[in-house]
Design a protein around this motif. Structure first.
Motif, short mmCIF file in Angstrom:
data_model
loop_
_atom_site.label_atom_id
_atom_site.label_comp_id
_atom_site.label_asym_id
_atom_site.label_seq_id
_atom_site.Cartn_x
_atom_site.Cartn_y
_atom_site.Cartn_z
N VAL A 117 6.84 -14.08 -0.75
CA VAL A 117 5.87 -14.09 -1.85
C VAL A 117 6.64 -14.27 -3.15
N ASP A 118 5.96 -14.79 -4.13
CA ASP A 118 6.61 -15.00 -5.43
C ASP A 118 6.74 -13.69 -6.19
N VAL A 119 5.76 -12.80 -6.01
CA VAL A 119 5.79 -11.49 -6.68
C VAL A 119 5.31 -10.44 -5.68
N LEU A 120 6.13 -9.43 -5.45
CA LEU A 120 5.77 -8.30 -4.60
C LEU A 120 5.72 -7.05 -5.46
N LEU A 121 4.56 -6.41 -5.47
CA LEU A 121 4.35 -5.23 -6.31
C LEU A 121 4.18 -3.98 -5.46
N LEU A 122 4.59 -2.84 -6.00
CA LEU A 122 4.16 -1.55 -5.50
C LEU A 122 2.78 -1.29 -6.09
N HIS A 123 1.77 -1.09 -5.24
CA HIS A 123 0.40 -1.09 -5.74
C HIS A 123 0.09 0.14 -6.60
N TRP A 124 0.68 1.27 -6.26
CA TRP A 124 0.44 2.52 -6.98
C TRP A 124 1.71 3.36 -6.99
N PRO A 125 1.85 4.25 -7.94
CA PRO A 125 2.92 5.24 -7.84
C PRO A 125 2.64 6.15 -6.65
N PRO A 126 3.68 6.67 -6.02
CA PRO A 126 3.45 7.59 -4.90
C PRO A 126 2.89 8.92 -5.39
N ILE A 127 2.04 9.51 -4.57
CA ILE A 127 1.56 10.85 -4.87
C ILE A 127 2.76 11.80 -4.84
N GLY A 128 2.89 12.63 -5.85
CA GLY A 128 4.04 13.50 -5.96
C GLY A 128 4.96 13.09 -7.08
N GLY A 129 4.91 11.79 -7.43
CA GLY A 129 5.59 11.35 -8.64
C GLY A 129 7.02 10.86 -8.49
N HIS A 170 0.84 -1.20 0.00
CA HIS A 170 0.00 0.00 0.00
C HIS A 170 0.88 1.25 0.00
N PRO A 171 0.51 2.29 -0.76
CA PRO A 171 1.32 3.52 -0.77
C PRO A 171 1.51 4.16 0.60
N ASP A 172 0.59 3.93 1.51
CA ASP A 172 0.75 4.45 2.87
C ASP A 172 1.96 3.85 3.57
N ASN A 173 2.48 2.74 3.03
CA ASN A 173 3.62 2.06 3.64
C ASN A 173 4.91 2.27 2.87
N PHE A 174 4.97 3.32 2.05
CA PHE A 174 6.16 3.56 1.24
C PHE A 174 7.28 4.28 1.99
N SER A 175 7.12 4.56 3.26
CA SER A 175 8.17 5.24 4.03
C SER A 175 9.23 4.25 4.48
N ILE A 193 9.24 8.18 -7.85
CA ILE A 193 9.13 6.74 -7.70
C ILE A 193 10.39 6.09 -7.12
N ALA A 194 11.49 6.82 -7.06
CA ALA A 194 12.76 6.22 -6.66
C ALA A 194 12.75 5.63 -5.24
N PRO A 195 12.29 6.37 -4.21
CA PRO A 195 12.37 5.81 -2.86
C PRO A 195 11.63 4.49 -2.69
N SER A 196 10.41 4.38 -3.20
CA SER A 196 9.65 3.14 -3.03
C SER A 196 10.26 2.00 -3.85
N LEU A 197 10.81 2.30 -5.01
CA LEU A 197 11.47 1.26 -5.80
C LEU A 197 12.69 0.71 -5.07
N LYS A 198 13.45 1.58 -4.44
CA LYS A 198 14.63 1.12 -3.71
C LYS A 198 14.25 0.30 -2.49
N LEU A 199 13.14 0.65 -1.84
CA LEU A 199 12.65 -0.15 -0.72
C LEU A 199 12.17 -1.51 -1.22
N LEU A 200 11.53 -1.52 -2.36
CA LEU A 200 11.10 -2.78 -2.97
C LEU A 200 12.30 -3.67 -3.26
N GLU A 201 13.36 -3.08 -3.75
CA GLU A 201 14.58 -3.84 -4.03
C GLU A 201 15.17 -4.39 -2.74
N ALA A 238 -4.00 7.33 -8.59
CA ALA A 238 -3.96 7.16 -10.04
C ALA A 238 -3.16 8.31 -10.68
N PRO A 239 -2.17 7.99 -11.51
CA PRO A 239 -1.36 9.02 -12.15
C PRO A 239 -2.06 9.63 -13.36
#
Length: 272
Positions: A96-108, A71-76, A110-118, A268-269
């Motif tokens: 999990v076999d696949v972990l997705l970022l559910h939405w782009p962050p508000i503000g646009g 959830h985007p609320d957990n992107f910190s 995307i780098a911080p959440s992608l690095k946390l995903l990694e 939604a972007p």
């Protein structure tokens, strides 16, 4: 994603908005029919029930492909990894076999959440990582931000919406698309062309729509609570739409029917 999961991921059973006995019974039917890929999300608030259902199904772990989404609320920084660990606890899984970022962050940005995903991938919490609801430019940016392969961009994809820009970005970036709202929440059934085409193959309108998506190179994510529909959604691998029929369906994308907008979801972007 290995070949087994690539093939399994072609047909995923979605769990939104199911809960309780309806979720448990539907997943049991899906597994009996042959589904091995199951999709949930923190936002759906049914991860625990999905985990309970998976345990009751009693499939071997290496037979299942389980997807959840952050959830985007957990992107910190302080919330991301704990939220994934909580998801795993609810799902009764070590990963999990696949972990997705559910939405782009508000503000646009995307780098911080992608690095946390990694980071989640590096810690073994997910075998594969991906995104959802990314635009073409976000896809191009994402492959420059992280090195771990992005195995999916799960987006609204059906024959009433032209997603050629995203398909081109998928080819350019190597990030495959996958489909949600695959029958446009029933809107496709208002258009007789799909049933007409289906008559020539002995298939339903829904099966024609799903087959069109697959032949566009996009895995499908479907949900139903009715055995007949779950079976029909699964039985889409035994026929091939002709080039003529593919073209006829391609023309329907000009309808421009989009379900997921900022009016529905604040994350939604600005879509391509």
């Amino acid at each position: 994603m290995n070949i087994y999961f690539q093939n399994t991921y072609q047909r995923t059973f979605g769990t939104f908005p199911l809960t309780g006995a309806e979720l448990r019974d539907s997943m049991a039917i899906a597994a009996e029919i042959g589904y091995r890929s199951f999709d949930t999300a923190q936002m759906y608030e049914n991860e625990k029930e999905t985990g309970d259902a998976l345990a009751e199904i009693s499939l071997k772990r290496d037979e299942m492909c389980v997807t959840t989404k952050v959830h985007p609320d957990n992107f910190s920084d302080d919330a991301f990894l704990p939220s994934v660990e909580e998801s795993l606890k609810k799902l009764r899984l070590d990963y999990v076999d696949v972990l997705l970022l559910h939405w782009p962050p508000i503000g646009g940005d995307i780098a911080p959440s992608l690095k946390l995903l990694e980071q989640a991938h590096a810690k073994g919490l997910a075998k594969n990582i991906g995104v959802s609801n990314y635009t073409a430019q976000m896809m191009r940016d994402a492959v420059k931000i992280i090195e771990t392969p992005i195995v999916s961009n799960q987006v609204e994809f059906h024959p009433l919406l032209n997603q050629d820009v995203l398909l081109a970005a998928a080819s350019e970036t190597g990030i495959p698309l996958s489909s949600y709202c695959s029958v446009a929440r029933g809107e496709v059934f208002k258009h007789p062309i799909f049933a007409e085409i289906g008559q020539g193959y002995g298939k339903t309108a829904g099966q024609v729509v799903l087959r069109w998506i697959l032949q566009k190179g996009v895995p499908i994510n479907t949900m139903s609570t009715k055995r007949a529909n779950i079976q029909a959604n699964f039985d889409v691998m035994d026929f091939i739409l002709s080039n003529v029929d593919m073209d006829r369906i391609d023309a329907m994308t000009q309808v421009g029917y989009r379900i997921v907008t900022e009016d529905l979801v604040p994350w939604a972007p600005d879509w391509d």
